[in-house]
Design an enzyme around this catalytic site. Structure first.
Site, mmCIF file in Angstrom:
data_model
loop_
_atom_site.group_PDB
_atom_site.id
_atom_site.type_symbol
_atom_site.label_atom_id
_atom_site.label_comp_id
_atom_site.label_asym_id
_atom_site.label_seq_id
_atom_site.Cartn_x
_atom_site.Cartn_y
_atom_site.Cartn_z
ATOM 1 N N HIS A 285 0.925 -1.079 0.069
ATOM 2 C CA HIS A 285 -0.007 -0.059 -0.046
ATOM 3 C C HIS A 285 0.734 1.150 0.010
ATOM 4 O O HIS A 285 1.872 1.199 0.792
ATOM 5 C CB HIS A 285 -0.770 0.106 1.133
ATOM 6 C CG HIS A 285 -1.918 1.262 1.219
ATOM 7 N ND1 HIS A 285 -3.163 0.907 0.633
ATOM 8 C CD2 HIS A 285 -1.780 2.596 1.718
ATOM 9 C CE1 HIS A 285 -3.727 2.285 0.644
ATOM 10 N NE2 HIS A 285 -2.938 3.094 1.290
ATOM 11 N N ARG B 132 -14.342 12.780 6.218
ATOM 12 C CA ARG B 132 -13.127 13.222 6.470
ATOM 13 C C ARG B 132 -12.706 14.400 5.401
ATOM 14 O O ARG B 132 -12.287 15.277 5.597
ATOM 15 C CB ARG B 132 -12.073 12.364 6.697
ATOM 16 C CG ARG B 132 -12.085 11.596 7.877
ATOM 17 C CD ARG B 132 -11.276 10.304 8.010
ATOM 18 N NE ARG B 132 -9.856 10.796 7.976
ATOM 19 C CZ ARG B 132 -9.097 9.935 7.376
ATOM 20 N NH1 ARG B 132 -9.317 8.787 6.997
ATOM 21 N NH2 ARG B 132 -7.745 10.334 7.106
ATOM 22 N N LYS C 230 -8.635 -1.609 5.733
ATOM 23 C CA LYS C 230 -8.756 -2.120 4.390
ATOM 24 C C LYS C 230 -7.667 -3.188 4.094
ATOM 25 O O LYS C 230 -8.229 -4.216 3.417
ATOM 26 C CB LYS C 230 -8.729 -1.034 3.363
ATOM 27 C CG LYS C 230 -9.800 -0.129 3.407
ATOM 28 C CD LYS C 230 -9.541 1.020 2.387
ATOM 29 C CE LYS C 230 -8.623 2.053 2.820
ATOM 30 N NZ LYS C 230 -8.763 3.468 2.396
HETATM 31 N N1 URA Z 1 -5.301 6.550 2.324
HETATM 32 C C1 URA Z 1 -6.360 5.914 2.848
HETATM 33 O O1 URA Z 1 -6.901 4.878 2.497
HETATM 34 N N2 URA Z 1 -6.868 6.552 3.879
HETATM 35 C C2 URA Z 1 -6.399 7.792 4.537
HETATM 36 O O2 URA Z 1 -6.873 8.007 5.590
HETATM 37 C C3 URA Z 1 -5.447 8.451 3.643
HETATM 38 C C4 URA Z 1 -4.831 7.634 2.540
#
Ligand code: URA
Length: 440
Positions: free
Chosen positions: A82, A168, A187
């Site tokens: 990621h 957010r 995730k």
């Molecule tokens: N990427 C994400 O998946 N979530 C965040 O809060 C910031 C970057």
């Protein structure tokens, strides 16, 4: 306790109990807690933070808010990667095929561009026919045949994160280490991988502007990974300038082809190989090579044709039109305007978030969810930090799709904005190191 009391508790800087966090996530998932109350709590978390226990509970609750992928069909340890986001980040299309050459299997769920940052799904969609919505039922067959799958996020994976992230985005509460760490790790946990490498970007083109903040975020995510039983390594990488020579969808896939044929830029190779080495080790597929030998072997396979063969197989398996000469693109880039240096000197810095926004203005990303992308749009970089330039040297160029019209007025406005992104020094400037630190 009423939800108002929970908001007040965090507002006064107190710890939330596991039960309070659980009821919050349950409430946003079933819609019983209104957005305005969640927004208030988010702001209180931004201002007063969360400790490790609160952050872990929040992550686990978000990961449990929907379904989870079961990757037990993978052979060995399934891995994931990621990136916390950046400009010119074309690592995933290189990394998956490279890992496949070592027999390391990966199911990669990727996203679209967000704000000034690009998205892997958009990049792959620049290839004619490439399918970015592989059905979960088809993952095992593709993994057994070619060892990698790439797909957009499935809607029911960590749905609480989707709700929170959307809020957010519009309430000024993105920039918070507990919220970012829990969002990303929820995730990843729901995605089912057992080994994970995090590319934590750092600099003007990243969420984390300083090394200290990037390290803090990296350590928070490593701690969550440990508690969740995922072997996790974080690589902090430089995003004080765009990664590689291009940003934009077709442009970046063309650059991927250059790297796979040994003509790519060193910074992309270094980041990709560093991530690969760590994942291969976590997956136990290093074949007894020491770190140096493994690095050299990854570099060789990435640039001398082995990973290219896997890339072609992968793109074809997902419906993309590709031959040995490369993919067929939906839109080719047209280099519409070259931007030149106004001075003689050394490039000192490049405002990378602004560069990303200019690329979006050119059409490479979306300002609203419903916008269509110009796959040919983006920017090519000819001068990067530390390079010496003379007055009039081309430092970068603005591109749009060959079949699109972009007004000269817009191009000239963007040119002047790009010029403002470059800062020069009369003294020599050290080149940025693409990999800042590796943490585990
Ligand atoms: N990427 C994400 O998946 N979530 C965040 O809060 C910031 C970057």
């Amino acid at each position: 306790m009423s939800f108002v009391n929970i908001i007040e508790k965090k507002r006064y800087g107190c710890e939330l109990s596991d039960e309070e966090i659980r009821s919050w996530i349950k409430g946003i998932t079933d819609g019983s807690i209104p957005d305005y109350q969640t927004s208030a709590l988010l702001m209180a978390i931004v201002l007063n933070g969360m400790n490790a226990r609160e952050m872990t509970t929040l992550t686990m609750e978000m990961a449990d808010s929907g379904s989870k992928l079961d990757l037990s069909f993978c052979e060995g340890i399934p891995v994931d990667k990621h990136s916390t986001g950046g400009v010119g980040d074309k690592i995933t299309p290189l990394l998956l095929p490279l890992l496949a050459t070592f027999g390391v299997q990966s199911v990669k769920l990727s996203g679209r561009g967000l704000g000034f940052t690009g998205g892997t799904i958009d990049k792959f969609e620049s290839i004619v026919g490439f399918n970015t919505s592989v059905a979960v039922e088809d993952f095992p067959k593709q993994i057994s045949e070619i060892g990698m799958v790439l797909s957009g996020q499935t809607p029911d994976l960590a749905p609480a994160d989707k709700i929170l992230y959307a809020l957010r985005d519009v309430t000024g509460t993105v920039d918070s280490i507990p919220l970012i760490a829990s969002s990303i790790m929820s995730k990843k946990i729901a995605g089912g991988a057992k080994a994970l490498v995090l590319d934590v970007t750092c600099g003007s083109g990243a969420f984390m502007k300083t090394r200290d903040r990037a390290e803090e975020l990296a350590r928070a995510m490593i701690d969550i990974g440990k508690l969740a039983g995922i072997k996790t390594v974080a690589v902090v990488t430089d995003m004080d300038q765009p990664l590689g020579r291009t940003c934009g969808n077709t442009l970046e896939m063309q650059e991927v082809m250059e790297i796979l044929t040994g003509k790519g830029s060193e910074d992309v190779v270094k980041v990709c190989v560093t991530l690969a080495v760590n994942l291969i080790k976590l997956a136990g597929k290093d074949g007894g090579l020491n770190d140096e030998e493994l690095y050299a072997e990854c570099e060789r396979r990435l640039t001398s044709g082995d990973a290219l063969a896997q890339f072609i197989t992968f793109v074809s398996a997902q419906g993309g039109s590709i031959t040995m000469r490369g993919p067929e693109y939906r839109e080719l880039p047209h280099e519409a305007l070259r931007v030149t240096s106004p001075v003689e000197g050394y490039v000192k810095s490049i405002r990378t978030d602004k560069i990303g926004s200019i690329s979006v203005e050119l059409g490479a990303g979306r300002k609203a969810k419903t916008d269509t992308i110009d796959y040919g749009a983006g920017i090519c970089f000819y001068a990067k930090v530390g390079d010496k330039v003379r007055r009039g040297d081309v430092i970068c160029s603005l591109c749009h799709g060959i079949s699109r019209n972009v007004s000269e007025d817009l191009l000239f406005d963007l040119m002047s904005e790009v010029m403002d992104c470059y800062e020069y020094s009369e003294e020599p400037v050290e080149k940025n190191d693409a990999v800042i630190m590796v943490l585990d």
